[in-house]
Design a protein around this motif. Sequence first.
Motif, short mmCIF file in Angstrom:
data_model
loop_
_atom_site.label_atom_id
_atom_site.label_comp_id
_atom_site.label_asym_id
_atom_site.label_seq_id
_atom_site.Cartn_x
_atom_site.Cartn_y
_atom_site.Cartn_z
N ASP A 167 -26.68 38.04 18.46
CA ASP A 167 -25.59 39.01 18.39
C ASP A 167 -24.87 39.02 19.74
O ASP A 167 -25.44 39.44 20.75
CB ASP A 167 -26.15 40.40 18.07
N GLU A 227 -22.47 46.87 28.30
CA GLU A 227 -21.87 47.02 26.98
C GLU A 227 -20.42 46.57 26.98
O GLU A 227 -19.93 45.95 26.04
CB GLU A 227 -21.97 48.48 26.52
N SER A 241 -18.90 43.37 24.80
CA SER A 241 -17.79 43.51 23.86
C SER A 241 -16.50 42.92 24.41
O SER A 241 -15.43 43.13 23.87
CB SER A 241 -17.57 44.98 23.51
N ASN A 287 -22.31 40.79 20.67
CA ASN A 287 -21.93 42.12 21.12
C ASN A 287 -23.09 42.81 21.85
O ASN A 287 -22.88 43.56 22.80
CB ASN A 287 -21.47 42.98 19.95
N ARG A 288 -24.30 42.58 21.37
CA ARG A 288 -25.50 43.11 22.02
C ARG A 288 -26.52 41.98 22.11
O ARG A 288 -27.46 41.90 21.30
CB ARG A 288 -26.08 44.29 21.25
N LYS A 340 -14.15 35.52 21.16
CA LYS A 340 -13.14 36.41 21.75
C LYS A 340 -12.52 35.74 22.97
O LYS A 340 -11.94 34.67 22.87
CB LYS A 340 -13.76 37.76 22.08
N ASN A 383 -19.32 38.17 15.12
CA ASN A 383 -19.83 38.40 16.48
C ASN A 383 -21.19 37.77 16.69
O ASN A 383 -21.91 38.14 17.62
CB ASN A 383 -19.90 39.90 16.77
#
Length: 694
Positions: free
Chosen positions: A542, A419, A423, A544-545, A322, A517
Amino acid sequence: RRVHGGDKAVPDFGVLMGKKDKKKKEKKVSGAEKTLKKTEKKEAKKQRKELAAVGEDDIESILADFVKKDAAKVAIDIEICGVPSPRCNASFTAHPSKEEIILFGGEFYNGDKCFVYNDLFVYNIARNEWRRISSPNCPAPRSSHQAVALDRADGQLWIFGGEFVSPTQSQFYHHKDLWMLNLSTWSWEQYDIRGGPSARSGHRMVGHKRKLIVFGGFYDNLKEVKYFNDLHVFDLENNQWQKIANPVFCPTPRSGFQMVVNEDYVIVYGGYCKEKTKGDNERGVVLTDMWTLNTNNYSWSKIKKQGIFPTPRSGFAMTTHKRRAILFGGVYDDEVDDDLASVFYNDMFALNLDNNRWYPFNLQQRKGKKAKDKKKKKQKKKTVFKGKGSKNKRRGAAAEDEEEEEEEQAESSSEEEAEKEASDQDEDGNFDEDELEGEEGEVNEEPKLETEGDSVESRDASAATVVVGELKEGEQDAEIEMAPIAETQTLESAQELKDQVFMPMARRSSLLAVKGNNLYLFGGVFEHKEREYTLNDMYSLDLNRPEEWQIIIPLDLSNQQWLGSDSEDGSDSESEDGAEEEAKEDEGEDAESEDEEEAAAIRARKQRKPKKKLTEVPAGASQFEDTSIPRPTPGESLAEFFNRSKDFWMMKVIEACSEEERQKGKALRKAAFDMADKRFKQVNKIGEDAIFAQ
């Protein structure tokens, strides 16, 4: 005409004597060429004899043999296989449209011989399955090349350059060929187009819009090493190379750096080169600068590093997810004369591509784990008031309730922020580095390199560094797997965090790829004494998390074969044996010689000790002590020690605290100072105990 610098007019005899001078000049040039050819012929003959002695063909013959075997292939062969063999300096590229990762080439060294590959593997993420694909007309074996996957046609993988090393590592060959792999048919096609970059490896290549951009690299022919900072662009529409003229202001020549695309800009970070010192000597230089290339006009701009940035290192891996670039691992080699001490890393950093600020990329703690820790903390607080008066109990309980409410609010807000950061919704990255910088921006000071008198650890300001320690007597190599992270017994808070998370072992030359991701890490190299361990373990995270690494291929060192020396003592013992033989010869000379000066020189040679390799353990430290933790030097004050190592302690504090607590810059610096003070006192206490023991 008038001669520059004089008033006297002289006639111009250039026209009259031009032909005669030209003939003389041609004779001189042709003579020099003859001498050069004669020298090259002698060197080639000498090399052939040396290669014959070790049973190795010249490198052109070796590569021609590969081409001959490849020509015998008539069809594309695809088979399900096991895990690829250990290797480094391969390419590891995410498929542009499928849930797959493509591994090509690489090299492996077993201490005696080097093996270079041109095999192609495809990892299917959903099925956790490897396939080996063998195609006719494929590129020759290579490592340190570059690969770019593009979502064009049915998917394409472009490969440029790289190097081939002979088995004895006595010959090098650098490629300058450009290949395209069709990802639907698995067929290769070579683009033999003039005007491209010269032969090289260690360069970087990225895809941007309808172009491939190649920058930097190096060339080594065993006579000289050249580092490049030239820029080349390949137009995918017209199939043409274009060399971009270097402006005055541009990055210095380098290899082993990392390069990522940020919209219409390309970011270049770090790298390695060698520079001349006294005489013909050279020293390695680790680069830490950062540049952007504007792809609209190909102009360079140097970026001032901001935030909490990585310590100097080479061999690190880097990829993008990203709006951020993610960096993992690497090694810092401290060269002192001919000695080398290496510090390996398994820490992670992220670069926010919106504001070009660095921040540590730390794993997040699970919510369930947070609740358990909170319960333990609550019970621990209650025991503080045990045995006190009822008044104190009430005061303590009230204060505790208020503190718990504040903590709950802080934790909930920090979880939301975490979080958002995971993201990539947080505009300023992982946390507000401005608060950490303080008034004078101390955290952003770039670590000094090549400072006389500095030790390896004094330059080490990383939070999650790992120095591969020595194996205790009786331990097996496979047991290294049991301690992937350096233990820190004196830093309880930081150690508690480390005990809760798993991190892949520290390494250099690892391979990173992002698909969706998820971040995927494959292989790499770490060193123990004189031995190299080339890995083929694999993990996923991961993004994202980022709570924990998932093990896809576990680390296994038990089956690795090493044919070289794995101990510094071996080389030392050989030196000692040689010294003893020399001493015996000298004794005979001493008996025969009547010259007192010669006898004194012989006695001096007897007393000469062999030079030992520099180790990672600093003076005064235990051989089992974790040398990644800064250690005060003799005579150093607490203030001097903290100023030298403050970045390390700041990173330790940042790792151990919550997202909310990271906003409190002054409190963080106070906690970092307390950690440094504890370390300072501990080391000095150990020193005092050692003195009393004597």
